[in-house]
Scaffold this motif. Structure first.
Motif, mmCIF file in Angstrom:
data_model
loop_
_atom_site.group_PDB
_atom_site.id
_atom_site.type_symbol
_atom_site.label_atom_id
_atom_site.label_comp_id
_atom_site.label_asym_id
_atom_site.label_seq_id
_atom_site.Cartn_x
_atom_site.Cartn_y
_atom_site.Cartn_z
ATOM 1 N N CYS A 162 0.962 -1.228 -0.089
ATOM 2 C CA CYS A 162 0.079 0.023 -0.114
ATOM 3 C C CYS A 162 0.590 1.124 0.036
ATOM 4 O O CYS A 162 1.504 1.458 0.906
ATOM 5 C CB CYS A 162 -0.721 -0.121 1.338
ATOM 6 S SG CYS A 162 -1.925 1.518 1.361
ATOM 7 N N VAL A 163 0.397 1.980 -0.864
ATOM 8 C CA VAL A 163 1.692 3.158 -1.449
ATOM 9 C C VAL A 163 1.054 4.435 -0.671
ATOM 10 O O VAL A 163 -0.036 5.272 -1.025
ATOM 11 C CB VAL A 163 1.979 3.441 -2.910
ATOM 12 C CG1 VAL A 163 2.754 4.500 -3.191
ATOM 13 C CG2 VAL A 163 2.208 2.159 -3.530
ATOM 14 N N ASP A 164 1.854 5.184 0.315
ATOM 15 C CA ASP A 164 1.726 6.338 0.685
ATOM 16 C C ASP A 164 0.303 7.062 1.170
ATOM 17 O O ASP A 164 0.036 8.201 0.650
ATOM 18 C CB ASP A 164 2.439 7.312 -0.312
ATOM 19 C CG ASP A 164 3.808 6.963 -0.919
ATOM 20 O OD1 ASP A 164 4.223 6.130 -0.216
ATOM 21 O OD2 ASP A 164 4.346 7.428 -1.777
ATOM 22 N N MET A 165 -0.246 6.050 1.847
ATOM 23 C CA MET A 165 -1.703 6.646 2.371
ATOM 24 C C MET A 165 -1.386 7.238 3.652
ATOM 25 O O MET A 165 -1.578 6.917 4.865
ATOM 26 C CB MET A 165 -2.645 5.465 2.685
ATOM 27 C CG MET A 165 -3.066 4.692 1.352
ATOM 28 S SD MET A 165 -3.840 5.866 -0.001
ATOM 29 C CE MET A 165 -5.572 5.848 1.095
ATOM 30 N N GLY A 183 -1.752 5.846 -3.464
ATOM 31 C CA GLY A 183 -1.625 6.877 -4.436
ATOM 32 C C GLY A 183 -0.109 7.601 -4.347
ATOM 33 O O GLY A 183 0.697 7.049 -3.847
ATOM 34 N N GLU A 184 0.132 8.185 -5.459
ATOM 35 C CA GLU A 184 -0.932 8.672 -6.677
ATOM 36 C C GLU A 184 -0.750 7.854 -7.607
ATOM 37 O O GLU A 184 0.348 7.202 -7.861
ATOM 38 C CB GLU A 184 -0.845 9.939 -6.890
ATOM 39 C CG GLU A 184 -0.955 11.102 -5.788
ATOM 40 C CD GLU A 184 -1.279 12.489 -6.313
ATOM 41 O OE1 GLU A 184 -2.124 12.702 -7.549
ATOM 42 O OE2 GLU A 184 -0.696 13.021 -5.847
ATOM 43 N N THR A 185 -1.912 7.583 -8.391
ATOM 44 C CA THR A 185 -1.894 6.371 -9.346
ATOM 45 C C THR A 185 -0.871 6.733 -10.466
ATOM 46 O O THR A 185 -0.089 5.703 -10.860
ATOM 47 C CB THR A 185 -3.196 6.475 -10.310
ATOM 48 O OG1 THR A 185 -4.327 6.407 -9.535
ATOM 49 C CG2 THR A 185 -3.265 5.542 -11.364
ATOM 50 N N GLU A 186 -0.575 7.799 -10.802
ATOM 51 C CA GLU A 186 0.524 8.236 -11.953
ATOM 52 C C GLU A 186 1.813 8.776 -11.266
ATOM 53 O O GLU A 186 2.674 9.344 -12.339
ATOM 54 C CB GLU A 186 -0.165 9.021 -13.014
ATOM 55 C CG GLU A 186 -0.537 10.608 -12.552
ATOM 56 C CD GLU A 186 -1.627 10.692 -11.860
ATOM 57 O OE1 GLU A 186 -1.908 9.864 -10.788
ATOM 58 O OE2 GLU A 186 -2.522 11.548 -12.086
ATOM 59 N N CYS A 236 -5.649 6.124 -5.916
ATOM 60 C CA CYS A 236 -6.140 7.493 -6.206
ATOM 61 C C CYS A 236 -5.159 8.582 -6.469
ATOM 62 O O CYS A 236 -4.190 8.094 -6.885
ATOM 63 C CB CYS A 236 -6.831 8.047 -4.717
ATOM 64 S SG CYS A 236 -5.494 8.013 -3.488
ATOM 65 N N SER A 237 -5.503 9.601 -7.026
ATOM 66 C CA SER A 237 -4.836 10.780 -7.631
ATOM 67 C C SER A 237 -5.595 12.208 -7.481
ATOM 68 O O SER A 237 -6.671 12.221 -7.235
ATOM 69 C CB SER A 237 -4.566 10.402 -9.173
ATOM 70 O OG SER A 237 -4.020 11.650 -9.716
ATOM 71 N N SER A 238 -4.727 13.060 -7.517
ATOM 72 C CA SER A 238 -5.192 14.491 -7.365
ATOM 73 C C SER A 238 -5.432 14.898 -8.715
ATOM 74 O O SER A 238 -5.985 16.134 -8.824
ATOM 75 C CB SER A 238 -4.390 15.346 -6.579
ATOM 76 O OG SER A 238 -3.169 15.393 -7.319
ATOM 77 N N HIS A 280 -4.931 10.354 -13.976
ATOM 78 C CA HIS A 280 -5.341 9.072 -13.113
ATOM 79 C C HIS A 280 -6.188 7.963 -14.395
ATOM 80 O O HIS A 280 -5.830 7.022 -14.423
ATOM 81 C CB HIS A 280 -6.348 9.447 -11.964
ATOM 82 C CG HIS A 280 -7.227 8.328 -11.355
ATOM 83 N ND1 HIS A 280 -6.617 7.359 -10.512
ATOM 84 C CD2 HIS A 280 -8.384 7.931 -11.451
ATOM 85 C CE1 HIS A 280 -7.318 6.505 -10.249
ATOM 86 N NE2 HIS A 280 -8.422 6.725 -10.792
ATOM 87 N N ALA A 281 -7.179 8.561 -14.798
ATOM 88 C CA ALA A 281 -8.039 7.584 -15.690
ATOM 89 C C ALA A 281 -6.859 7.276 -17.065
ATOM 90 O O ALA A 281 -7.145 5.919 -17.378
ATOM 91 C CB ALA A 281 -9.192 8.608 -16.445
#
Length: 196
Positions: A10-13, A130-133, A158-160, A165-166
């Motif tokens: 799990c990345v950076d929550m 996050g973040e996806t990209e 998730c992403s800002s 993101h899509a």
């Protein structure tokens, strides 16, 4: 999907992305229930990464100095120490979940995470966060380069930036189908139940 030798990465929550900072990710709260659902049954096989900024911009290497000059409020000298922590609803899983700190996007930079996973015979990673990209992308590409099969629950990242993101989810689907399984959180939970 085969999860016999699997870890949830799990990345950076972290609070600095969940709360009102210059790096606030509005959609983070929306994926938390999915990440909690994935962590709950296998907390001992979960690794949380934390992105840890330097104390001062001059402590960073190379172009990272310029990066932090653009984001001075996110340096640790200006930020409350607890903002680096995981969000509270995930902190409760540590331990038995593990935490790995990193000063860059990739959790693979030092080699320590890969060594730990290899010592446990891990060959599959469920990647969330996050973040996806950005950090998820770096985590995912490094995992593929190192030979892991990646499972990506698309409703648990998730992403800002909605547009990128899509676009990144579309790229994951279309370009990495052999080494990456894109799915939903429920797909992963159902597979875990089937495997007992």
């Amino acid at each position: 999907m085969n999860f016999t030798n699997c870890v949830h990465l799990c990345v950076d929550m972290q609070r600095m992305f969940a709360e009102e900072t210059d790096w606030h990710v509005e959609t983070l709260a929306g994926v938390l229930p999915a990440i909690e659902a994935l962590t709950e049954p296998h907390a001992a096989r979960t690794v949380f990464t934390r992105f840890v900024p330097p104390e001062r911009a001059e402590d960073a290497q190379g172009s990272w100095q310029e990066y932090y000059e653009a984001w001075p409020n996110m340096l640790r000298e200006r930020m409350a120490p607890e903002m680096v922590d995981l969000v509270p609803s995930l902190q409760r899983f540590v331990p038995p979940a593990a935490v790995i700190d990193k000063p860059v996007y990739s959790p693979w930079w030092s080699g320590a995470l890969h060594q730990q996973l290899q010592a446990k015979g891990v060959d599959t990673l469920v990647i969330t966060g996050g973040e996806t990209e950005v950090c998820v992308l770096s985590t995912l590409m490094g995992a593929i380069d190192l030979g892991y099969h990646v499972v990506l629950p698309k409703d648990a990242v998730c992403s800002s930036a909605a547009e990128t993101h899509a676009a990144m989810l579309s790229i994951y689907d279309s370009r990495f189908g052999i080494q990456l399984t894109a799915c939903t959180t429920q797909d992963v939970l159902d597979q875990w139940r089937r495997e007992g």
